[in-house]
Design a protein around this motif. Structure first.
Motif, PDB file in Angstrom:
ATOM      1  N   LEU A  18       0.834  -1.204   0.000  1.00 36.25           N
ATOM      2  CA  LEU A  18       0.000   0.000   0.000  1.00 36.25           C
ATOM      3  C   LEU A  18       0.867   1.252   0.000  1.00 36.25           C
ATOM      4  N   ASP A  19       1.960   1.230   0.736  1.00 40.21           N
ATOM      5  CA  ASP A  19       2.838   2.401   0.782  1.00 40.21           C
ATOM      6  C   ASP A  19       3.404   2.723  -0.598  1.00 40.21           C
ATOM      7  N   ASP A  20       3.881   1.698  -1.322  1.00 41.52           N
ATOM      8  CA  ASP A  20       4.403   1.917  -2.677  1.00 41.52           C
ATOM      9  C   ASP A  20       3.302   2.391  -3.614  1.00 41.52           C
ATOM     10  N   ALA A  21       2.117   1.793  -3.505  1.00 47.39           N
ATOM     11  CA  ALA A  21       1.003   2.184  -4.357  1.00 47.39           C
ATOM     12  C   ALA A  21       0.619   3.642  -4.116  1.00 47.39           C
ATOM     13  N   LEU A  22       0.590   4.060  -2.851  1.00 51.08           N
ATOM     14  CA  LEU A  22       0.257   5.459  -2.547  1.00 51.08           C
ATOM     15  C   LEU A  22       1.298   6.412  -3.118  1.00 51.08           C
ATOM     16  N   THR A  36      -7.893   6.385   4.586  1.00 55.03           N
ATOM     17  CA  THR A  36      -7.223   5.095   4.769  1.00 55.03           C
ATOM     18  C   THR A  36      -8.001   4.313   5.816  1.00 55.03           C
ATOM     19  N   GLY A  37      -7.739   3.021   5.899  1.00 55.78           N
ATOM     20  CA  GLY A  37      -8.410   2.216   6.903  1.00 55.78           C
ATOM     21  C   GLY A  37      -7.955   0.774   6.841  1.00 55.78           C
ATOM     22  N   GLU A  38      -8.607  -0.045   7.663  1.00 56.31           N
ATOM     23  CA  GLU A  38      -8.326  -1.476   7.686  1.00 56.31           C
ATOM     24  C   GLU A  38      -9.651  -2.221   7.708  1.00 56.31           C
ATOM     25  N   MET A  39      -9.638  -3.403   7.091  1.00 56.84           N
ATOM     26  CA  MET A  39     -10.826  -4.260   7.048  1.00 56.84           C
ATOM     27  C   MET A  39     -10.391  -5.689   7.340  1.00 56.84           C
ATOM     28  N   GLY A  40     -11.329  -6.489   7.779  1.00 55.93           N
ATOM     29  CA  GLY A  40     -11.028  -7.893   8.013  1.00 55.93           C
ATOM     30  C   GLY A  40     -12.242  -8.611   8.554  1.00 55.93           C
ATOM     31  N   GLY A  41     -12.005  -9.809   9.047  1.00 55.15           N
ATOM     32  CA  GLY A  41     -13.055 -10.586   9.693  1.00 55.15           C
ATOM     33  C   GLY A  41     -14.059 -11.180   8.732  1.00 55.15           C
ATOM     34  N   ARG A  56      -5.240  -3.619   4.529  1.00 55.12           N
ATOM     35  CA  ARG A  56      -4.968  -2.189   4.671  1.00 55.12           C
ATOM     36  C   ARG A  56      -5.491  -1.560   3.397  1.00 55.12           C
ATOM     37  N   MET A  57      -6.237  -0.482   3.522  1.00 56.25           N
ATOM     38  CA  MET A  57      -6.816   0.121   2.331  1.00 56.25           C
ATOM     39  C   MET A  57      -6.637   1.628   2.333  1.00 56.25           C
ATOM     40  N   ALA A  58      -6.660   2.184   1.135  1.00 53.37           N
ATOM     41  CA  ALA A  58      -6.638   3.624   0.952  1.00 53.37           C
ATOM     42  C   ALA A  58      -7.521   3.944  -0.246  1.00 53.37           C
ATOM     43  N   VAL A  59      -8.132   5.101  -0.193  1.00 51.15           N
ATOM     44  CA  VAL A  59      -8.935   5.592  -1.306  1.00 51.15           C
ATOM     45  C   VAL A  59      -8.313   6.900  -1.765  1.00 51.15           C
ATOM     46  N   VAL A  60      -8.035   6.977  -3.067  1.00 51.90           N
ATOM     47  CA  VAL A  60      -7.494   8.190  -3.663  1.00 51.90           C
ATOM     48  C   VAL A  60      -8.426   8.615  -4.792  1.00 51.90           C
ATOM     49  N   SER A  61      -8.305   9.862  -5.208  1.00 51.24           N
ATOM     50  CA  SER A  61      -9.085  10.317  -6.356  1.00 51.24           C
ATOM     51  C   SER A  61      -8.168  11.086  -7.300  1.00 51.24           C
ATOM     52  N   VAL A  62      -8.430  10.903  -8.584  1.00 49.61           N
ATOM     53  CA  VAL A  62      -7.673  11.601  -9.627  1.00 49.61           C
ATOM     54  C   VAL A  62      -8.573  11.730 -10.851  1.00 49.61           C
ATOM     55  N   ALA A  63      -8.618  12.917 -11.415  1.00 47.40           N
ATOM     56  CA  ALA A  63      -9.399  13.187 -12.632  1.00 47.40           C
ATOM     57  C   ALA A  63     -10.855  12.743 -12.487  1.00 47.40           C
ATOM     58  N   GLY A  64     -11.427  12.943 -11.308  1.00 41.77           N
ATOM     59  CA  GLY A  64     -12.821  12.592 -11.083  1.00 41.77           C
ATOM     60  C   GLY A  64     -13.065  11.106 -10.868  1.00 41.77           C
ATOM     61  N   GLN A  65     -12.012  10.317 -10.809  1.00 38.95           N
ATOM     62  CA  GLN A  65     -12.129   8.873 -10.618  1.00 38.95           C
ATOM     63  C   GLN A  65     -11.680   8.504  -9.212  1.00 38.95           C
ATOM     64  N   THR A  66     -12.477   7.701  -8.519  1.00 38.04           N
ATOM     65  CA  THR A  66     -12.107   7.204  -7.200  1.00 38.04           C
ATOM     66  C   THR A  66     -11.429   5.852  -7.372  1.00 38.04           C
ATOM     67  N   ILE A  67     -10.272   5.701  -6.735  1.00 42.94           N
ATOM     68  CA  ILE A  67      -9.474   4.474  -6.821  1.00 42.94           C
ATOM     69  C   ILE A  67      -9.323   3.910  -5.413  1.00 42.94           C
TER      70      ILE A  67
END
Length: 166
Positions: A18-22, A36-41, A56-67
């Motif tokens: 996730l760190d490299d992706a960010l 950012t956040g975490e999920m499981g279970g 581990r998750m993160a949400v980013v946005s670019v050019a009107g697109q949510t990733i």
């Protein structure tokens, strides 16, 4: 029983780090970190089928697109296992103003162009240069550079369309 698809919400990528992706999405492409956040279970297992995983998750946005970027832990994945011709393959496409500059920039983050940008030969996107790029974990983005239109050419075409002669 009928239904309607209301809108697209996001595109998701499973990533090895996730760190490299960010770093790639924020520093490389100029995306904005939304959260950012975490999920499981049980929830995660039931939704994704990845029982026993933690994410581990993160949400980013670019050019009107949510990733959505997802780093799965406690389960073994197969990085880079999808190819454009494999059934189930998916990619995200961005329109850019300088495809050569984008490809140079993303190389600094371990992304590889799959050849050289090629112009589309016909149809609605004729002249658009396109290129797939693959990330360190097999993620794929298509970059598309529309043909550059010179203002004088646009003006002449508009005049002709409306029957104006000079």
């Amino acid at each position: 029983m009928s239904f309607r698809i209301l809108r697209s919400d996001h595109v998701g990528f499973a990533v090895g780090s996730l760190d490299d992706a960010l770093r790639f999405w924020i520093d490389g492409l100029g995306a904005v970190l939304e959260r950012t956040g975490e999920m499981g279970g049980e929830f995660l297992g039931e939704v994704t089928g990845a029982h026993g995983a933690a994410v581990r998750m993160a949400v980013v946005s670019v050019a009107g697109q949510t990733i959505e970027l997802l780093e799965y832990r406690n389960v073994q994945g197969e990085p880079g296992s999808s190819r454009p011709h494999d059934p189930g393959f998916a990619h995200l496409a961005f329109e850019v103003d300088n495809i050569d500059a984008v490809l140079t920039r993303i190389a600094d983050f371990g992304w590889t162009a799959q050849g050289t940008p090629q112009p589309i030969a016909g149809g609605a996107k004729v002249g658009t240069r396109v290129m797939y790029a693959v990330g360190p974990h097999g993620e794929t983005i298509e970059f598309m550079e529309p043909p550059q239109r010179h203002p004088i050419t646009q003006e002449v075409r508009s005049r002709r369309r409306f029957g104006i002669r000079r």
